[in-house]
Motif scaffolding. Structure first.
Motif, PDB file in Angstrom:
ATOM      1  N   CYS A 183       0.832  -1.210   0.000  1.00 36.96           N
ATOM      2  CA  CYS A 183       0.000   0.000   0.000  1.00 36.96           C
ATOM      3  C   CYS A 183       0.864   1.256   0.000  1.00 36.96           C
ATOM      4  N   ALA A 184       1.905   1.258   0.798  1.00 42.84           N
ATOM      5  CA  ALA A 184       2.788   2.426   0.858  1.00 42.84           C
ATOM      6  C   ALA A 184       3.495   2.632  -0.475  1.00 42.84           C
ATOM      7  N   GLU A 185       3.978   1.550  -1.061  1.00 43.74           N
ATOM      8  CA  GLU A 185       4.679   1.667  -2.348  1.00 43.74           C
ATOM      9  C   GLU A 185       3.739   2.137  -3.442  1.00 43.74           C
ATOM     10  N   PHE A 186       2.497   1.645  -3.435  1.00 40.59           N
ATOM     11  CA  PHE A 186       1.528   2.056  -4.444  1.00 40.59           C
ATOM     12  C   PHE A 186       1.171   3.534  -4.285  1.00 40.59           C
ATOM     13  N   LYS A 187       0.976   3.979  -3.059  1.00 41.77           N
ATOM     14  CA  LYS A 187       0.625   5.383  -2.814  1.00 41.77           C
ATOM     15  C   LYS A 187       1.752   6.323  -3.205  1.00 41.77           C
ATOM     16  N   ASP A 188       3.006   5.858  -3.062  1.00 39.41           N
ATOM     17  CA  ASP A 188       4.157   6.701  -3.391  1.00 39.41           C
ATOM     18  C   ASP A 188       4.528   6.685  -4.876  1.00 39.41           C
ATOM     19  N   ALA A 189       3.936   5.791  -5.648  1.00 44.40           N
ATOM     20  CA  ALA A 189       4.290   5.666  -7.067  1.00 44.40           C
ATOM     21  C   ALA A 189       3.825   6.898  -7.840  1.00 44.40           C
ATOM     22  N   THR A 190       4.661   7.357  -8.739  1.00 43.73           N
ATOM     23  CA  THR A 190       4.293   8.483  -9.598  1.00 43.73           C
ATOM     24  C   THR A 190       3.502   7.964 -10.792  1.00 43.73           C
ATOM     25  N   ASP A 191       2.852   8.863 -11.495  1.00 40.21           N
ATOM     26  CA  ASP A 191       2.117   8.481 -12.697  1.00 40.21           C
ATOM     27  C   ASP A 191       3.060   7.872 -13.741  1.00 40.21           C
ATOM     28  N   GLU A 192       4.260   8.407 -13.838  1.00 39.93           N
ATOM     29  CA  GLU A 192       5.240   7.875 -14.799  1.00 39.93           C
ATOM     30  C   GLU A 192       5.622   6.439 -14.446  1.00 39.93           C
ATOM     31  N   GLN A 193       5.786   6.161 -13.145  1.00 44.73           N
ATOM     32  CA  GLN A 193       6.105   4.793 -12.730  1.00 44.73           C
ATOM     33  C   GLN A 193       4.943   3.848 -13.034  1.00 44.73           C
ATOM     34  N   LEU A 194       3.728   4.317 -12.801  1.00 43.64           N
ATOM     35  CA  LEU A 194       2.568   3.486 -13.105  1.00 43.64           C
ATOM     36  C   LEU A 194       2.439   3.247 -14.605  1.00 43.64           C
ATOM     37  N   LEU A 195       2.699   4.273 -15.408  1.00 44.36           N
ATOM     38  CA  LEU A 195       2.646   4.105 -16.857  1.00 44.36           C
ATOM     39  C   LEU A 195       3.688   3.087 -17.312  1.00 44.36           C
ATOM     40  N   THR A 196       4.876   3.153 -16.749  1.00 42.20           N
ATOM     41  CA  THR A 196       5.914   2.176 -17.076  1.00 42.20           C
ATOM     42  C   THR A 196       5.460   0.777 -16.688  1.00 42.20           C
ATOM     43  N   ASP A 197       4.855   0.649 -15.523  1.00 48.34           N
ATOM     44  CA  ASP A 197       4.358  -0.641 -15.073  1.00 48.34           C
ATOM     45  C   ASP A 197       3.282  -1.172 -16.027  1.00 48.34           C
ATOM     46  N   TRP A 198       2.362  -0.302 -16.440  1.00 46.35           N
ATOM     47  CA  TRP A 198       1.316  -0.712 -17.385  1.00 46.35           C
ATOM     48  C   TRP A 198       1.925  -1.174 -18.700  1.00 46.35           C
ATOM     49  N   THR A 199       2.887  -0.430 -19.217  1.00 49.39           N
ATOM     50  CA  THR A 199       3.472  -0.812 -20.507  1.00 49.39           C
ATOM     51  C   THR A 199       4.286  -2.100 -20.400  1.00 49.39           C
ATOM     52  N   GLU A 200       4.934  -2.330 -19.261  1.00 51.15           N
ATOM     53  CA  GLU A 200       5.626  -3.608 -19.066  1.00 51.15           C
ATOM     54  C   GLU A 200       4.624  -4.759 -19.023  1.00 51.15           C
ATOM     55  N   GLN A 201       3.473  -4.512 -18.413  1.00 54.07           N
ATOM     56  CA  GLN A 201       2.418  -5.528 -18.393  1.00 54.07           C
ATOM     57  C   GLN A 201       1.902  -5.809 -19.804  1.00 54.07           C
ATOM     58  N   ILE A 202       1.746  -4.760 -20.603  1.00 54.70           N
ATOM     59  CA  ILE A 202       1.307  -4.932 -21.988  1.00 54.70           C
ATOM     60  C   ILE A 202       2.293  -5.820 -22.734  1.00 54.70           C
ATOM     61  N   HIS A 203       3.568  -5.513 -22.596  1.00 54.04           N
ATOM     62  CA  HIS A 203       4.593  -6.281 -23.305  1.00 54.04           C
ATOM     63  C   HIS A 203       4.597  -7.736 -22.861  1.00 54.04           C
ATOM     64  N   ARG A 204       4.538  -7.985 -21.564  1.00 58.77           N
ATOM     65  CA  ARG A 204       4.569  -9.361 -21.062  1.00 58.77           C
ATOM     66  C   ARG A 204       3.332 -10.137 -21.505  1.00 58.77           C
ATOM     67  N   ASN A 205       2.171  -9.496 -21.463  1.00 61.37           N
ATOM     68  CA  ASN A 205       0.954 -10.178 -21.884  1.00 61.37           C
ATOM     69  C   ASN A 205       0.916 -10.406 -23.391  1.00 61.37           C
ATOM     70  N   ALA A 206       1.565  -9.542 -24.160  1.00 62.60           N
ATOM     71  CA  ALA A 206       1.700  -9.782 -25.597  1.00 62.60           C
ATOM     72  C   ALA A 206       2.542 -11.035 -25.839  1.00 62.60           C
ATOM     73  N   GLN A 207       3.606 -11.205 -25.060  1.00 59.32           N
ATOM     74  CA  GLN A 207       4.420 -12.417 -25.178  1.00 59.32           C
ATOM     75  C   GLN A 207       3.606 -13.649 -24.815  1.00 59.32           C
ATOM     76  N   ILE A 208       2.821 -13.558 -23.755  1.00 62.99           N
ATOM     77  CA  ILE A 208       1.989 -14.691 -23.334  1.00 62.99           C
ATOM     78  C   ILE A 208       0.975 -15.036 -24.424  1.00 62.99           C
ATOM     79  N   ALA A 209       0.310 -14.026 -24.984  1.00 61.49           N
ATOM     80  CA  ALA A 209      -0.673 -14.269 -26.043  1.00 61.49           C
ATOM     81  C   ALA A 209      -0.002 -14.919 -27.251  1.00 61.49           C
TER      82      ALA A 209
END
Length: 195
Positions: free
Chosen positions: A138-164
């Motif tokens: 919870c603390a790490e999520f609250k401290d995350a910046t929008d840029e960090q979250l965007l990076t996390d989302w794009t890494e998820q996109i890439h990994r799920n593209a590999q899985i698909a």
């Protein structure tokens, strides 16, 4: 479904065109989509990838059903056949069809195996989240910046593209083996069953 696509990047091109023709001195910050629009677009893209993964698994269930029926049909035909019908050719076709069906089922199993290795230190992927205690997450999520979250989302996109991609490779192989099995299956049934 396609109408719900966030037009974050399309708006950027439109604003760029307006700026060239209107003579306004807009800054790049005003033209470039904001981070929240990018996060929304990334979320939409990830949802599309998850839908493709789900579609692959639905195809696998159809393949497994058909392959099971093929094996069941062979077993039933063999069990009710007379011993004179069990020729060398009949055994050849039975083994060929059964082998192809089994290979199709193995490929189907590979398609549905969970792929749980994702981005390390992700705030979105269940593996790293579950490895933390609730307070630190919870603390790490609250401290995350929008840029960090965007990076996390794009890494998820890439990994799920590999899985698909991997799932569809195995689905395709499963379908090829299953379709290949049909011809020897028909021949085996024809030799075993007298009409």
């Amino acid at each position: 479904m396609l109408l719900s696509v966030p037009l974050a990047f399309g708006n950027c091109a439109l604003m760029s065109c307006k700026r060239k023709h209107s003579g306004d001195a807009m800054t790049d910050e005003k033209i470039r989509p904001n981070i929240q629009q990018r996060i929304t677009t990334a979320q939409w893209v990830l949802e599309r990838h998850l839908a493709w993964i789900a579609a692959a698994e639905i195809k696998v269930s159809v393949i497994v059903t058909i392959d099971t029926a093929l094996l069941g049909g062979l077993a039933a035909a063999f069990g009710t056949s007379e011993s004179v019908a069990r020729t060398a050719w009949a055994y050849h076709f039975i083994l060929t069809a059964s082998g192809a069906v089994v290979l199709g089922l193995l490929c189907a199993a590979m398609a549905v195996l969970p792929r749980t290795n994702g981005p390390k230190n992700s705030l979105l992927f269940f593996g790293p989240i579950a490895a933390q205690n609730v307070t630190s997450y919870c603390a790490e999520f609250k401290d995350a910046t929008d840029e960090q979250l965007l990076t996390d989302w794009t890494e998820q996109i890439h990994r799920n593209a590999q899985i698909a991609r991997d799932k569809y490779v195995w689905v395709r192989r499963s379908m090829v083996w299953s379709f290949f099995a049909v011809v020897p299956w028909i021949a085996a049934i024809g030799l075993l069953v007298k009409f």
